[in-house]
Design a protein around this motif. Sequence first.
Motif, mmCIF file in Angstrom:
data_model
loop_
_atom_site.group_PDB
_atom_site.id
_atom_site.type_symbol
_atom_site.label_atom_id
_atom_site.label_comp_id
_atom_site.label_asym_id
_atom_site.label_seq_id
_atom_site.Cartn_x
_atom_site.Cartn_y
_atom_site.Cartn_z
ATOM 1 N N LEU A 105 -5.091 18.657 -3.758
ATOM 2 C CA LEU A 105 -4.627 19.192 -4.876
ATOM 3 C C LEU A 105 -5.542 19.176 -6.171
ATOM 4 O O LEU A 105 -5.451 20.131 -6.913
ATOM 5 C CB LEU A 105 -3.453 18.639 -5.049
ATOM 6 C CG LEU A 105 -2.087 18.926 -4.038
ATOM 7 C CD1 LEU A 105 -1.248 18.132 -3.974
ATOM 8 C CD2 LEU A 105 -1.716 20.580 -4.363
ATOM 9 N N GLU A 106 -6.046 18.027 -6.159
ATOM 10 C CA GLU A 106 -7.128 17.864 -7.667
ATOM 11 C C GLU A 106 -8.148 18.819 -7.476
ATOM 12 O O GLU A 106 -8.669 19.219 -8.547
ATOM 13 C CB GLU A 106 -7.543 16.316 -7.366
ATOM 14 C CG GLU A 106 -6.548 15.181 -7.933
ATOM 15 C CD GLU A 106 -5.866 15.730 -9.436
ATOM 16 O OE1 GLU A 106 -6.859 15.522 -10.496
ATOM 17 O OE2 GLU A 106 -4.768 15.940 -9.411
ATOM 18 N N ALA A 107 -8.688 19.190 -6.517
ATOM 19 C CA ALA A 107 -9.905 20.115 -6.309
ATOM 20 C C ALA A 107 -9.332 21.588 -6.394
ATOM 21 O O ALA A 107 -9.936 22.455 -7.134
ATOM 22 C CB ALA A 107 -10.224 20.159 -4.850
ATOM 23 N N THR A 108 -7.824 21.583 -6.476
ATOM 24 C CA THR A 108 -7.331 23.082 -6.712
ATOM 25 C C THR A 108 -6.852 23.231 -8.026
ATOM 26 O O THR A 108 -6.923 24.149 -8.838
ATOM 27 C CB THR A 108 -6.308 23.641 -5.713
ATOM 28 O OG1 THR A 108 -6.782 23.315 -4.087
ATOM 29 C CG2 THR A 108 -5.940 24.776 -5.935
ATOM 30 N N CYS A 109 -6.092 22.256 -8.422
ATOM 31 C CA CYS A 109 -5.501 22.332 -9.662
ATOM 32 C C CYS A 109 -5.426 20.769 -10.191
ATOM 33 O O CYS A 109 -4.330 19.928 -10.262
ATOM 34 C CB CYS A 109 -4.118 23.084 -9.754
ATOM 35 S SG CYS A 109 -3.068 22.669 -8.071
ATOM 36 N N PRO A 110 -6.532 20.398 -10.812
ATOM 37 C CA PRO A 110 -6.574 19.091 -11.153
ATOM 38 C C PRO A 110 -5.609 18.539 -12.394
ATOM 39 O O PRO A 110 -5.220 19.443 -13.266
ATOM 40 C CB PRO A 110 -7.995 19.105 -11.909
ATOM 41 C CG PRO A 110 -8.391 20.301 -12.086
ATOM 42 C CD PRO A 110 -7.714 21.079 -10.940
ATOM 43 N N GLY A 111 -4.903 17.572 -11.955
ATOM 44 C CA GLY A 111 -3.977 16.785 -13.170
ATOM 45 C C GLY A 111 -2.780 17.473 -13.186
ATOM 46 O O GLY A 111 -2.263 17.489 -14.231
ATOM 47 N N VAL A 112 -2.478 18.115 -12.110
ATOM 48 C CA VAL A 112 -0.964 18.894 -12.297
ATOM 49 C C VAL A 112 0.004 18.263 -11.323
ATOM 50 O O VAL A 112 1.168 18.235 -11.914
ATOM 51 C CB VAL A 112 -1.304 20.311 -11.883
ATOM 52 C CG1 VAL A 112 0.122 21.050 -11.724
ATOM 53 C CG2 VAL A 112 -2.149 21.111 -12.963
#
Length: 323
Positions: A105-112
Amino acid sequence: MKTMGFVFLLLPFFAIGVVQGQLRVGFYSNTCPDAESIVSSVVRNAAQSISNIPPVLLRLHFHDCFVEGCDGSILIENGPKAERHAFGHQGVGGFEVIEQAKAQLEATCPGVVSCADIVALAARDAIALANGPSYEVPTGRRDGRVSDVSLAANMPDVSDSIQQLKAKFLQKGLSEKDLVLLSAAHTIGTTACFFMTKRLYKFSPAGGSDPAISPDFLPQLQSICPQNGDVNVRLPMDRGSERTFDKQILDNIRNGFAVLESDARLYDDETTRMVVDSYFGILTPIFGPSFESDFVDSIVKMGQIGVKTGSKGEIRRVCTAFN
């Protein structure tokens, strides 16, 4: 509970819709539209190589929510004082699955996407893999900034009386019905003989076994967990149906075939006994309550305990450490 493990048939889809507070279904639909599918993929892949992943992830969700609310506090690894090292959390696992999902998830949409939401979503996906009910998970949780072993001192325990269990659940805003349904998550998974010793051999000061155990079942339990035997040997918590998420465990409780002491205690109390029996009436298949639907209501309700939303908490970069 302390030995909580939880598994699944293609059952009806139960839509939950928008829930109280700032949690809502589809919270990440704009900010990270692939969030739920990424978590589902990681859980599915993990289950292909580790057969007990469904009950492990279901148990992780329960243990997270019962301490400091559903905020990912159990995931923190900051030394011996971390919450995850509490006695009441012994045997809890699945941390690596949550971390794998977080990394993707961090690789796709970091910090979300919060770790707390990943835990709740992973439990939902685990239940589906065990042929349990499908349901929507309201999301929007933020991660807590506290993890302390002392805060987990009052976890529900396999040796608790029914009065203690009811009090601990009520303290979290959960009813007697929720107690029965969430205990029924033991329909999948195993427990260790370590948790059976008192019930089988030291139930009273004079010794002996729990009289609630069926005489037909006691020799089976004692053969698996002999006195002074290996306490790490594991046995299914749901006799005869340990790999399918169903109401068989409640029927076992009615007939003296409960494995865990805390499950057996559900039949000691008039209120919880009525809840158990409500799923087995003659007309239940037509007019009675649906175990699957009621379980979904209870686990979604549990998933709202003490949530941090809005400006509270944080979105961790890794689930094992505070930012």
